[in-house]
Design a protein around this motif. Structure first.
Motif, PDB file in Angstrom:
ATOM      1  N   LYS A  32       0.789  -1.224   0.080  1.00 31.06           N
ATOM      2  CA  LYS A  32       0.082   0.014  -0.092  1.00 31.06           C
ATOM      3  C   LYS A  32       0.896   1.176  -0.144  1.00 31.06           C
ATOM      4  CE  LYS A  32      -3.997  -2.042   2.364  1.00 31.06           C
ATOM      5  NZ  LYS A  32      -4.993  -2.155   3.660  1.00 31.06           N
ATOM      6  N   LEU A  33       1.808   1.170   0.874  1.00 25.96           N
ATOM      7  CA  LEU A  33       3.209   2.343   0.736  1.00 25.96           C
ATOM      8  C   LEU A  33       3.778   2.711  -0.677  1.00 25.96           C
ATOM      9  CD1 LEU A  33       4.266   4.444   2.818  1.00 25.96           C
ATOM     10  CD2 LEU A  33       5.723   2.926   3.068  1.00 25.96           C
ATOM     11  N   ARG A  34       3.861   1.404  -1.378  1.00 28.43           N
ATOM     12  CA  ARG A  34       4.254   1.517  -2.743  1.00 28.43           C
ATOM     13  C   ARG A  34       3.329   2.343  -3.671  1.00 28.43           C
ATOM     14  NH1 ARG A  34       6.361  -3.706  -1.414  1.00 28.43           N
ATOM     15  NH2 ARG A  34       8.430  -3.795  -0.785  1.00 28.43           N
ATOM     16  N   GLU A  35       1.931   1.798  -3.572  1.00 29.43           N
ATOM     17  CA  GLU A  35       1.022   2.178  -4.343  1.00 29.43           C
ATOM     18  C   GLU A  35       0.827   3.642  -3.957  1.00 29.43           C
ATOM     19  OE1 GLU A  35      -2.837   0.283  -3.459  1.00 29.43           O
ATOM     20  OE2 GLU A  35      -2.089  -1.651  -4.270  1.00 29.43           O
ATOM     21  N   ARG A  36       0.932   4.230  -2.828  1.00 29.20           N
ATOM     22  CA  ARG A  36       0.809   5.472  -2.660  1.00 29.20           C
ATOM     23  C   ARG A  36       1.932   6.573  -3.322  1.00 29.20           C
ATOM     24  NH1 ARG A  36       1.704   7.106   3.262  1.00 29.20           N
ATOM     25  NH2 ARG A  36       0.643   5.136   3.519  1.00 29.20           N
ATOM     26  N   TRP A  37       2.966   6.048  -3.524  1.00 23.99           N
ATOM     27  CA  TRP A  37       4.357   6.506  -4.198  1.00 23.99           C
ATOM     28  C   TRP A  37       4.020   6.404  -5.694  1.00 23.99           C
ATOM     29  CZ3 TRP A  37       6.478  10.633  -2.120  1.00 23.99           C
ATOM     30  CH2 TRP A  37       6.224  10.722  -0.581  1.00 23.99           C
ATOM     31  N   ARG A  38       3.147   5.318  -6.027  1.00 20.86           N
ATOM     32  CA  ARG A  38       2.945   4.992  -7.558  1.00 20.86           C
ATOM     33  C   ARG A  38       4.249   4.582  -8.212  1.00 20.86           C
ATOM     34  NH1 ARG A  38       0.483  10.239  -7.120  1.00 20.86           N
ATOM     35  NH2 ARG A  38      -1.638  10.069  -7.604  1.00 20.86           N
ATOM     36  N   LEU A  39       4.970   3.569  -7.387  1.00 20.52           N
ATOM     37  CA  LEU A  39       6.264   2.925  -7.615  1.00 20.52           C
ATOM     38  C   LEU A  39       6.281   2.036  -8.936  1.00 20.52           C
ATOM     39  CD1 LEU A  39       8.046   2.604  -4.483  1.00 20.52           C
ATOM     40  CD2 LEU A  39       8.290   4.510  -6.156  1.00 20.52           C
TER      41      LEU A  39
ATOM     42  N   PRO B 154       3.029  -0.162 -10.973  1.00 14.87           N
ATOM     43  CA  PRO B 154       1.517  -0.560 -11.256  1.00 14.87           C
ATOM     44  C   PRO B 154       0.784  -1.753 -10.591  1.00 14.87           C
ATOM     45  CG  PRO B 154       2.628   0.250 -13.271  1.00 14.87           C
ATOM     46  CD  PRO B 154       3.697  -0.079 -12.401  1.00 14.87           C
ATOM     47  N   SER B 155      -0.184  -1.543 -10.034  1.00 19.63           N
ATOM     48  CA  SER B 155      -0.725  -2.529  -9.224  1.00 19.63           C
ATOM     49  C   SER B 155      -0.850  -3.817  -9.892  1.00 19.63           C
ATOM     50  CB  SER B 155      -2.412  -2.489  -8.811  1.00 19.63           C
ATOM     51  OG  SER B 155      -2.327  -1.270  -8.096  1.00 19.63           O
ATOM     52  N   ALA B 156      -1.234  -4.013 -11.285  1.00 19.95           N
ATOM     53  CA  ALA B 156      -1.025  -5.545 -11.895  1.00 19.95           C
ATOM     54  C   ALA B 156       0.296  -5.975 -12.117  1.00 19.95           C
ATOM     55  CB  ALA B 156      -1.806  -5.058 -13.548  1.00 19.95           C
ATOM     56  N   ALA B 157       1.279  -5.017 -12.357  1.00 14.50           N
ATOM     57  CA  ALA B 157       2.700  -5.580 -12.577  1.00 14.50           C
ATOM     58  C   ALA B 157       3.149  -5.943 -11.123  1.00 14.50           C
ATOM     59  CB  ALA B 157       3.663  -4.577 -12.939  1.00 14.50           C
ATOM     60  N   ARG B 158       2.888  -5.427 -10.019  1.00 12.83           N
ATOM     61  CA  ARG B 158       3.399  -5.754  -8.675  1.00 12.83           C
ATOM     62  C   ARG B 158       2.842  -7.078  -8.344  1.00 12.83           C
ATOM     63  NH1 ARG B 158       1.604  -1.911  -6.335  1.00 12.83           N
ATOM     64  NH2 ARG B 158      -0.268  -2.839  -5.509  1.00 12.83           N
ATOM     65  N   ASP B 159       1.253  -7.220  -8.507  1.00 12.69           N
ATOM     66  CA  ASP B 159       0.814  -8.403  -8.036  1.00 12.69           C
ATOM     67  C   ASP B 159       1.336  -9.686  -8.903  1.00 12.69           C
ATOM     68  OD1 ASP B 159      -0.778  -6.963  -6.306  1.00 12.69           O
ATOM     69  OD2 ASP B 159      -2.442  -6.691  -7.742  1.00 12.69           O
ATOM     70  N   ALA B 160       1.823  -9.344 -10.093  1.00 15.26           N
ATOM     71  CA  ALA B 160       2.586 -10.640 -10.705  1.00 15.26           C
ATOM     72  C   ALA B 160       3.846 -10.819 -10.486  1.00 15.26           C
ATOM     73  CB  ALA B 160       2.558 -10.100 -12.388  1.00 15.26           C
ATOM     74  N   ARG B 161       4.335 -10.129  -9.627  1.00 18.06           N
ATOM     75  CA  ARG B 161       5.901 -10.414  -9.187  1.00 18.06           C
ATOM     76  C   ARG B 161       6.157 -11.688  -8.261  1.00 18.06           C
ATOM     77  NH1 ARG B 161       7.300  -5.125  -6.079  1.00 18.06           N
ATOM     78  NH2 ARG B 161       9.274  -6.180  -5.705  1.00 18.06           N
ATOM     79  N   PRO B 162       7.078 -12.551  -8.684  1.00 17.25           N
ATOM     80  CA  PRO B 162       7.144 -13.711  -7.880  1.00 17.25           C
ATOM     81  C   PRO B 162       7.246 -13.459  -6.444  1.00 17.25           C
ATOM     82  CG  PRO B 162       8.929 -13.544  -9.646  1.00 17.25           C
ATOM     83  CD  PRO B 162       8.083 -12.096  -9.693  1.00 17.25           C
TER      84      PRO B 162
END
Length: 381
Positions: free
Chosen positions: A356-363, A365-373
């Motif tokens: 959530k902290l990364r989302e706040r700083w827009r580091l 995109p949610s879809a890409a982050r959720d796909a990370r191993p």
């Protein structure tokens, strides 16, 4: 084929700047073109000790405007409050930059500097040189190769009586709100990320100030990290210990053994776990009854010098286009977010969800982050 050395400006000739002057001057891949410091006598001392042929200037603007100074890169070794202005100025003049940590104490400024470097097409690296300690590299090797099986948990402790009144230490940290967290723990958090090869999923933190501390702000830090791959790490660090001996210990437990680093720059041992040994003999085993630690053979290391050489070599390779850097501003932002997470946990008294902290700083995109191993969608505990 002979490759010309990277002509480098050094901005800041204080405690850390003097180390950089030596390392740049001794590097086969770099040349110290100019030392910049508002105290010209201090700049000359750093220059004379390492590279007598380098020029000296009082400010970065005059160095960049001087036609006699032809530099492709800059190393910024000044207090954090100056970093945004100096890094911005260097990038605007087309220089690649390596800046001491933290890139800024303000996350907005960190994000801005990363954007400036990307827009300018220049490399921006950050001085997290503890990554290049032989002990750090060996721990990272064991994690990546899986020689001891999967990593489960780690315990990282750092006890130091760092009297801020000493003449040979930087004094700007004396009045910081979080001196240990921002100036020292940040290195340890970075090592946990880098050596354990995973990002933090969630964390909870506490900080405090013992009554006898020389610092105005909190100089003790305690954190429990939960990583995305399930690894847990327990951290305790202080600059106000009640013993003048440095006490450093970093233990990493794997499925088939343990790595224990017993000194800040060396003394790494490996224990190969004998599961059956726990079924024999007394319940509480002394040293004679337990597995024997075996020293890991490490390259010799001059603290704060050889590890800095490793970081400079990474910077030089990046400037020459020989390899992509790892210790970048963007990577540093991930470590800075752990510091921010600590501060937010202090304020709320709760676990902080790093996604959530990364989302706040827009580091990411949610879809890409959720796909990370290793990424999971559960809430923080």
């Amino acid at each position: 084929m002979t490759v010309d050395p990277v002509h480098t400006l050094l901005v800041g000739a204080g405690v850390r700047g003097r180390v950089w002057a030596r390392v740049i001057a001794e590097s086969p891949g770099a040349t110290l073109a100019c030392v910049v410091d508002h105290d010209e006598a201090r700049a000359r001392r750093a220059r004379d000790d390492s590279a007598p042929g380098a020029l000296v200037r009082r400010d970065l603007a005059s160095a960049l405007a001087d036609p006699d100074i032809d530099a492709a890169a800059a190393v910024i070794a000044t207090p954090p409050a100056t970093h945004h202005r100096l890094v911005s100025h260097a990038l605007a003049h087309g220089l690649h930059v390596l800046c001491e940590k933290p890139l800024s104490e303000d996350l907005d400024e960190v994000v801005d500097l990363i954007a400036q470097a990307n827009a300018a097409g220049r490399h921006l690296l950050v001085g997290m040189n503890f990554r290049y300690l032989p002990s750090s590299q060996r721990i990272r090797h064991h994690v990546r190769t899986g020689e001891l099986g999967a990593l489960s948990h780690a315990h990282f402790t750092y006890h130091r009586q760092r009297d801020g009144n000493r003449d040979d230490l930087n004094d700007y940290v004396m009045s910081m709100a979080h001196p240990m967290l921002v100036e020292q723990s940040i290195h340890h958090f970075d090592l946990l990320r880098y050596c354990h090869g995973a990002e933090v999923e969630s964390m909870v933190c506490d900080t405090w100030r013992p009554s006898w501390s020389t610092y105005e702000g909190d100089c003790c830090v305690s954190v429990l990290f939960r990583f995305e791959n399930g690894v847990r790490a327990n951290y305790l660090g202080t600059w106000t210990a009640a013993w003048n001996r440095m006490d450093f210990r970093w233990r990493s437990d794997f499925e088939r053994g343990t790595l224990i680093q017993r000194e800040q720059f060396e003394d790494l041992v490996r224990v190969d776990f004998d599961r059956g040994l726990g079924l024999r003999g007394p319940n509480f085993k002394g040293d004679a009854d337990a597995e024997r630690p075996v020293a890991e053979a490490l390259e010799p290391c001059v603290p704060f010098v050889d590890d800095t050489r490793g970081l400079l070599a990474e910077f030089v390779r990046a400037v020459r286009g020989e390899s992509d850097p790892v210790t970048t501003g963007a990577d540093h932002l991930e470590t800075m977010l752990l510091v921010q997470g600590c501060i937010e946990s202090l304020s709320s008294g709760r676990w902080v969800d790093m996604r959530k902290l990364r989302e706040r700083w827009r580091l990411v995109p949610s879809a890409a982050r959720d796909a990370r191993p290793g990424a999971t969608g559960g809430a923080a505990p």
